[in-house]
Motif scaffolding. Structure first.
Motif, short mmCIF file in Angstrom:
data_model
loop_
_atom_site.label_atom_id
_atom_site.label_comp_id
_atom_site.label_asym_id
_atom_site.label_seq_id
_atom_site.Cartn_x
_atom_site.Cartn_y
_atom_site.Cartn_z
N THR A 1 84.60 108.64 6.38
CA THR A 1 86.00 108.22 6.61
C THR A 1 86.90 109.38 7.01
N LYS B 1 87.31 107.75 11.27
CA LYS B 1 86.07 107.00 11.39
C LYS B 1 84.84 107.85 11.11
N SER C 1 78.19 99.57 12.22
CA SER C 1 79.44 98.89 11.87
C SER C 1 80.65 99.73 12.27
N ASP D 1 83.44 99.45 10.69
CA ASP D 1 84.21 99.65 9.47
C ASP D 1 83.66 100.87 8.74
N ARG E 1 84.47 102.14 5.92
CA ARG E 1 84.32 101.94 4.47
C ARG E 1 83.00 101.25 4.16
#
Length: 1102
Positions: free
Chosen positions: A341, A347, A371, A373, A375
Motif C-alpha cells: 500500500t 498501490k 487485483s 485493490d 488492501r
C-alpha cells in the motif's frame, strides 16, 4: 474455512482440561469486536474477508448503527493444534473448545464487563497502540485483578503507527516500549495497594497479639502465678506475633513480550504475532536456539551482522545497530506495508511483493496478485504469513488456564469472601475447587445476568442455519402444497370464466409459503414474546434438563438457609450452547463450561447462584457492578391503556439488564434508573420494541442532589437575636412539649468519614437491634427487608467493616482534626443518638440533654442499659406510669430527625454534613388530667414529630444553605485541531478542567475535567458535532461536589445593591437548580406564576 458442527463443540465440553473460558476487555473502539470477528472466521461462521466489517457479535441494530458494543455476547469456538509431548515425539492433533465473551468498552455498560469477567478464567486485554492506556483500560485491568483472572495483553491497531503517525520502525519500537511500561505501571499500582493493605492488616494482628499477651500476663499476675512461666509465655507469644512480614514476588504479574504474554496485532488487517513466532522463524537462519531468541528478541539486544552474535547495550562500542525487535520483526512488517500500500500512488510495488512472498515461501493466488485493490493483496500476504487467529488462540491455549487449574487458584478466595463462608459444606467447597463433573457431585452454578431472547430465536422454534429438511419434512410440505393447489385449481377453471376471482385469491392466499411445521414465520416474529435465559458458569457437578435445583438470592447466607425469603426449587427447562446470535440446545452440561440456562424466569432478578442442595450452599452473587445507576427518568405510556404493558416490560428490562433498576416513587411515578445517557437510550429502545411493545414517553431526567449548610460571610443575621445561630425552640400546638435544639454544619473530615463507612454504621445498627430484641433469629427477617430497601445506598467499596471500638476511635480522631472548634465537638462521639437519613447517612443527632433523653448509639450495650437499671425499669414500665417523661418521646425525636434529613428544606433532597444537637426536652402536664398517659402519648406523637421536624428545618435555614451537585469525571482524548472546540463545549456546560497532558509519542491531548450530571444530557452528541467526531467523552460518576452559592441570597450592603440591583434578579445557577427540582416535585416555586392570563388559557392541543 470449514463450518464446525455444533455437535463437535458439545462433545468437547466433556474434557475440562481442553476448555478455555476467556473474555475480551478493552476501552471503547480499541478493536474488541473486530478481533472477535477474525477468531469467529476460523470456524467458518463468517467469511475471513468480512472479518472486522460485519461485527458478528454486535447483533443489535443500534450496535451496528453506532459501531459500539452494548451487550456482552458469548460464542463457542473450535481450535485444533498439533503438539508434541516430547521434542522427539511425532506431533499429535489436540482439539480445544474456547468459550469467548465479547464485552462492551463504553463506560455506561461497564456492568456488562463485570458480569462477563466473573464467568471466565482468563482475559484478553486490548490496548490501542496509538491511544494507549485510557480510562476504561484501567477499569478492565482492575477488574481482572479483583477477579483473579490471568490476562494476556494485545497491543492492537499497530497499523496506525504506519499509516497514520508515519513512524519509522525504530520510533514505533520506542513507542511500544513506553506503552508497555504504562500498562505495567497500572498493574504495579494494584499490587502496591494490595501489599500496603496486607502490611497494615499484619501490623494490626501483631498489635492485637501483643495486647492479648500483655492482658494474659496481667491476669496471671493477679492470680499470683509463677513469675518465670509468665514471662516465658508472654515472650513466646510476643515473639510469635512479631514474625517478619512475608513479601510477595510480583515478577509474574507484569506483561513482557519475552514471556509470550504480549501479542502485537492489527485486527482490521488480519495479522498478529508473538515473539515466539518470530523466534521459530529465525531459529534455523541464525543458528540460535528458540528459547534464547525468545529472551533477546525484545529489549536492548542487538545482532552483530558479521558474526551473528547477540550483543547487549554495553558491548555496542558506539556502533549504530538496530535493536533485534526492529531489525528482525518491525522492519519486515513495515516492508510488507510499503510493498502493498506504499509508494506515491498508494498501490505499492508488485516486484517488491513478489520478492517478499518468495523469501517468506508464501503462495498467493494469481487473482489476488492481479487485483487492483492493494488492501486485498496486503491482507492476503499477512493472513498467509502471520494469521491473527493462530497467534491469539495458540497464546490463549498455552498461557491461559483451563477450568480445573483456574478454579483451584481462584475459588478458595471467592468462597471465603462469600456470605457465611464458614458454614459452607466442605463437600461443596471441595467439588468446586477440584471441578468435579460427576453426576453425584453437588451442582453449583453462578448466573451472572439474565438475557432476553425472542421466542422466534429459541432453538425449538428456529431451523438450523444452512441445514436441509429431512425427507419426512419435505414430503409433508409437498403434500400440503399439492392439497392447496388442488383446492385452488377448480376455482381457477370454473370461476375464472365468470370473472369471480375472490375464491382464487383466497385459495392462493392460503397456499402461502410456510415452514415445515406449518407456522407462518412473519406472524410468529411479530408477536414473539421474550424468554429470559440465564448467562451462567457451572463450577461443579453435571446439570441436565429436568433437574431440580435451588435458586439462591443475592443475600442468601448458609448460616441461616431457611430465612425468608426462603430459596425456591426450580426445574431446569432448557440448557443452551451460546453461539453469538443463536442458541444450540443441550441435554446436559459438565463442570467448567459457560452456558445458557432456562427456567429461572421470575426467580433470578439480576444474578444468583444455582445449587443442588440448600444446607451448606455457597452464595457467589456478590459482584461489583463497576458503575452505579445515577440517571433517573420517569416513564409513562402514550396511551394510558398500555400502563400494564409498560409495567410488565419494565420488570422484564430490570431482569435482563444487569445495571438498570425499576422503582415506583411515592408520587406514583414509574422511574427507571440507568448508568448514563447512552444506557438510557438503549433501555428505552428495548422497552418500546421488545419488552413493552407500546409507545412510551420519557420525562426530563431526574438528577440527584444533596443539601447542606456552611458558615459563610454573607449570611443574614440569626433569626432569633437572643439565641445562638441555628438554635430553635419548638413548642407543640398543645403547649405540652418544648424542644430546644441547635443545628450546626459538620466538619468536612467527619462527613467524608461517615460517607465511607455507611456499611459499618448499618452493621452496628443491626447488632444493636439484635441485642435489644435478645433473639437474632427474630430480627434477621427485618434486617433482610431493610437491607433490600437500602442496598442501593451502600457504595460498592464498603467491604472492610469497622468494629464498634475502631469506629468510635476513628470518628473521635476525625473530630479532633477540626482546628478552632475542639471545644464544640468535645465528647460528642459518646452523645451520638442516631445517624440519618435511613439510619446510615452522614448526618448526626447528638443528645446533649442532661438526663440523656435518647439512647446513645455508640456506647456498649451493657454500658448503656445496665449502668442505670432504674432508667431501664423506668423505660420498660412507661405504659403503666401516670406521668410522661422526655424519654417517652426519644423514638419520635429520632424519627423526626430521619424525616428532616431525608427531605431537606430547600427542595426535599437528602441532606448531608448536618449535626442536630438536642439541648433540652420539657414535658408539662396536660391541662385536662382526666385522660391517661397512654392516650396523651398517642395524641402527642404527631405533634412531637411535626414540631421537631420544623425546628430542624428552621435551624437549617439559619445558616447559609448550599446545594451539592452530582458530578461526572470526564475524560476526553482530542487532537490539537479540535482542542479549542472541546474547551468551548465544556465551558458552556459548566465543566471544570482538572488536567491537560500531551500523550507522549502521539498528537493527542488527554483532558480530565468535572462536569455536573445536570448539564451532561446531550453533552456527548454536542461534543461529537462540534469536533466532527474527533473527540469522544467518557463520563464516570465521581460523587457530589459543593456548589458554593446560596440559592436564597439577596443583596444587602450598598456595594451589593449597586452591583446587583435592589431585586438581585440576575440568574443564580443554584436557584435555577432548586426551582427546577421544586417544580418537578410539585412544590411552591417563589416568583413563578401558575397562571399568566387566566382568561386566555388554552389547552395545548387547540
Amino acid at each position: 474455512m470449514p463450518v464446525v458442527n455444533p455437535e463437535k463443540l458439545i462433545g468437547l465440553q466433556r474434557n475440562a482440561d481442553e476448555v478455555r473460558n476467556i473474555c475480551i476487555l478493552a476501552h471503547v473502539d480499541h478493536g474488541k469486536t473486530s478481533l472477535t470477528d477474525a477468531l469467529i472466521a476460523t470456524n467458518g461462521i463468517i467469511s475471513p474477508k468480512l472479518a472486522g466489517k460485519i461485527r458478528y457479535l454486535d447483533s443489535r441494530p443500534d450496535e451496528q448503527l453506532r459501531g459500539i458494543t452494548m451487550e456482552s455476547s458469548a460464542i463457542s469456538l473450535y481450535f485444533s493444534l498439533l503438539r508434541r509431548s516430547t521434542p522427539e515425539a511425532p506431533p499429535v492433533q489436540k482439539e480445544y473448545l474456547i468459550n469467548l465473551i465479547d464485552s462492551p468498552g463504553h463506560i455506561d455498560f461497564s456492568s456488562e464487563v463485570s458480569t462477563a469477567s466473573r464467568l471466565c478464567d482468563g482475559a484478553l486485554v486490548l490496548v490501542d497502540a496509538v491511544e494507549g492506556v485510557c480510562s476504561q483500560t484501567v477499569t478492565v485491568l482492575r477488574q481482572t485483578w479483583t477477579e483473579h483472572l490471568k490476562p494476556l495483553l494485545v497491543i492492537n491497531k499497530v497499523d496506525r503507527l504506519i499509516t497514520e503517525l508515519k513512524m519509522s520502525p525504530g520510533e514505533a519500537y520506542t513507542h511500544l516500549s513506553k506503552l508497555l511500561e504504562q500498562v505495567n505501571a497500572v498493574i504495579g499500582s494494584f499490587f502496591q495497594g494490595e501489599r500496603m493493605e496486607e502490611d497494615l492488616q499484619w501490623r494490626e494482628r501483631v498489635e492485637e497479639r501483643v495486647a492479648a499477651a500483655a492482658a494474659k500476663e496481667a491476669e496471671r499476675a493477679e492470680r499470683k502465678a509463677i513469675k518465670g512461666s509468665v514471662t516465658e509465655d508472654s515472650e513466646s507469644v510476643a515473639s510469635g506475633a512479631t514474625g517478619e512480614f512475608e513479601e510477595k514476588d510480583d515478577e509474574d504479574l507484569y506483561f513482557a513480550p519475552e514471556k509470550n504474554n504480549v501479542i502485537f496485532s492489527s485486527a482490521v488487517d488480519g495479522w498478529a504475532f508473538t515473539v515466539r513466532q518470530f523466534a521459530s522463524l529465525y531459529e534455523k537462519k541464525l543458528a540460535i536456539k528458540r528459547s534464547v531468541l525468545e529472551k533477546v528478541l525484545w529489549g536492548d539486544f542487538y545482532l552483530e551482522p558479521k558474526t551473528k552474535r547477540v550483543l547487549g547495550s554495553k558491548h555496542l562500542k558506539g556502533r549504530a545497530l538496530k535493536p533485534m525487535f526492529v531489525q528482525l520483526v518491525l522492519d519486515n512488517i513495515w516492508a510488507v506495508y510499503e510493498a502493498t500500500t506504499g509508494g506515491n500512488t498508494g498501490k505499492g510495488d508488485p516486484a517488491m511483493v513478489e520478492k517478499i512472498t518468495k523469501s517468506l515461501s508464501l503462495t498467493i493466488p494469481l487473482h489476488v496478485l492481479r487485483s487492483k485493490d492493494p488492501r486485498a493483496i496486503m491482507t492476503t500476504v499477512f493472513s498467509a504469513w502471520l494469521p491473527l487467529s493462530t497467534a491469539v488462540l495458540v497464546s490463549v491455549i498455552e498461557h491461559l488456564p483451563a477450568p480445573p487449574a483456574a478454579q483451584a487458584s481462584r475459588l478458595p478466595a471467592l468462597i471465603d469472601a462469600s456470605p457465611g463462608a464458614k458454614y459452607v459444606d466442605p463437600i461443596i467447597r471441595e467439588a468446586m475447587v477440584n471441578t468435579k463433573p460427576g453426576e453425584d457431585d453437588p451442582v453449583v452454578a453462578y448466573v451472572s445476568k439474565m438475557v432476553a431472547v425472542p421466542a422466534s430465536e429459541m432453538p425449538q422454534n428456529k431451523r438450523k442455519a444452512g441445514s436441509a429438511m429431512t425427507g419426512e419434512e419435505a414430503r409433508d410440505l409437498a403434500r400440503k402444497k399439492r392439497a392447496e393447489f388442488e383446492r385452488a385449481q377448480p376455482a381457477m377453471n370454473g370461476d375464472a370464466m365468470n370473472g369471480d376471482l375472490s375464491e382464487i385469491t383466497q385459495a392462493l392466499g392460503e397456499s402461502s409459503v410456510t415452514d415445515a411445521h406449518g407456522d407462518n414465520a412473519t406472524d410468529e416474529a411479530e408477536g414473539s414474546p421474550e424468554h429470559l435465559i440465564g448467562f451462567a458458569r457451572l463450577y461443579s457437578g453435571s446439570l441436565s434438563v429436568g433437574d431440580s435445583v435451588y435458586v439462591l438470592p443475592p443475600k442468601f447466607s448458609p448460616a441461616d438457609p431457611h430465612t425468608t425469603p426462603e430459596p425456591q426449587k426450580v426445574i431446569v427447562t432448557g440448557l443452551y450452547l451460546l453461539m453469538g446470535r443463536g442458541l444450540e440446545a443441550l441435554t446436559s452440561v459438565p463442570a467448567g463450561v459457560v452456558f445458557g440456562i432456562g427456567g429461572l424466569e421470575g426467580h433470578v432478578l439480576k444474578s444468583g447462584t444455582v445449587c443442588s442442595q440448600l444446607e451448606g450452599a455457597v452464595n457467589l452473587a456478590g459482584i461489583n457492578m463497576g458503575s452505579q445507576p445515577i440517571v433517573r427518568v420517569a416513564l409513562e405510556p402514550v396511551n394510558p391503556a398500555d400502563l400494564e404493558k409498560m409495567i410488565g416490560g419494565m420488570k422484564l428490562l430490570e431482569q435482563s439488564d444487569p445495571c438498570a433498576q425499576y422503582e415506583v416513587l411515592e408520587s406514583g411515578e414509574h422511574v427507571i434508573l440507568t448508568a448514563g445517557e447512552l444506557h438510557l437510550e438503549r433501555c428505552l429502545k428495548d422497552l418500546r420494541e421488545r419488552f413493552a411493545k407500546c409507545e412510551i414517553q420519557a420525562g426530563e431526567p431526574i438528577v440527584p442532589y444533596r443539601e447542606t449548610i456552611v458558615s459563610a460571610s454573607e449570611m443574614s443575621p440569626p433569626k432569633s437575636k437572643d439565641l445562638p445561630r441555628g438554635t430553635v425552640i419548638g413548642v407543640t400546638t398543645s403547649k405540652q412539649i418544648t424542644v430546644r435544639l441547635r443545628v450546626r454544619p459538620l466538619p468536612d473530615v467527619v462527613t467524608e468519614f461517615l460517607l465511607k463507612n455507611a456499611g459499618a454504621i448499618r452493621r452496628l445498627y443491626s447488632e444493636r437491634k439484635e441485642q435489644e430484641e435478645g433473639k437474632k433469629g427474630m430480627t434477621r427477617d427485618v434486617e433482610n427487608l431493610e437491607a433490600q430497601d437500602e442496598a442501593d445506598e451502600i457504595p460498592a467499596a464498603d467491604t472492610g467493616m469497622l468494629s464498634l471500638l475502631d469506629f468510635r476511635e476513628k470518628l473521635r480522631s476525625a473530630f479532633a482534626e477540626t482546628k478552632g472548634q475542639e471545644h464544640v465537638w468535645a465528647d460528642v462521639v459518646e452523645k451520638i443518638a442516631a445517624f440519618g437519613p435511613r439510619r446510615t447517612g452522614p448526618n448526626l443527632l447528638i443528645d446533649a440533654t442532661q438526663d440523656g433523653t435518647c439512647q446513645r448509639f455508640l456506647q456498649e450495650f451493657q454500658e448503656d442499659f445496665t449502668a442505670d437499671p432504674e432508667a431501664k425499669n423506668d423505660t420498660n414500665s412507661k405504659p403503666n406510669s401516670d406521668t410522661l417523661s422526655p424519654r417517652d418521646f426519644s423514638d419520635k425525636i429520632s424519627y423526626a430527625f430521619q424525616l428532616s434529613t431525608a427531605q431537606g428544606p430547600m427542595c426535599h433532597e437528602p441532606t448531608q454534613g448536618v449535626a442536630v444537637i438536642l439541648e433540652s426536652v420539657t414535658v408539662s402536664a396536660a391541662p385536662d388530667s382526666s385522660s391517661s398517659a397512654r392516650d396523651t402519648l398517642g395524641r402527642l406523637t404527631g405533634e412531637a414529630i411535626k414540631t421537631v421536624r420544623d425546628a430542624i428545618r428552621q435551624g437549617f435555614m439559619d445558616w447559609s444553605p448550599r446545594l451539592l451537585l452530582a458530578m461526572y469525571s470526564c475524560e476526553i482524548q482530542a487532537s490539537t485541531e479540535v482542542l479549542g472546540r472541546v474547551y468551548s463545549v465544556l465551558a458552556r456546560r459548566r465543566g471544570r478542567i482538572l488536567t491537560e497532558s500531551l500523550k507522549e509519542g502521539t498528537p493527542f491531548y488527554l483532558i480530565s475535567s468535572l462536569l455536573p450530571v445536570a448539564e451532561s444530557f446531550g453533552f456527548g452528541d454536542e461534543m461529537r458535532k462540534r469536533t466532527s467526531g474527533a473527540a469522544q467523552p467518557q463520563l464516570v460518576f465521581s460523587g457530589f461536589e459543593l456548589l458554593d452559592e446560596d440559592p436564597f441570597w439577596v443583596p444587602m450592603t450598598e456595594e451589593e445593591l449597586e452591583d446587583f440591583g435592589e431585586k438581585g434578579d440576575r440568574e443564580r445557577v443554584s436557584r435555577r437548580y432548586v426551582d427546577g427540582v421544586r417544580g418537578r416535585k410539585g412544590l411552591v416555586v417563589m416568583g413563578r406564576k401558575l397562571v399568566g392570563d387566566a382568561e386566555k388559557q388554552k389547552t395545548l392541543k387547540r
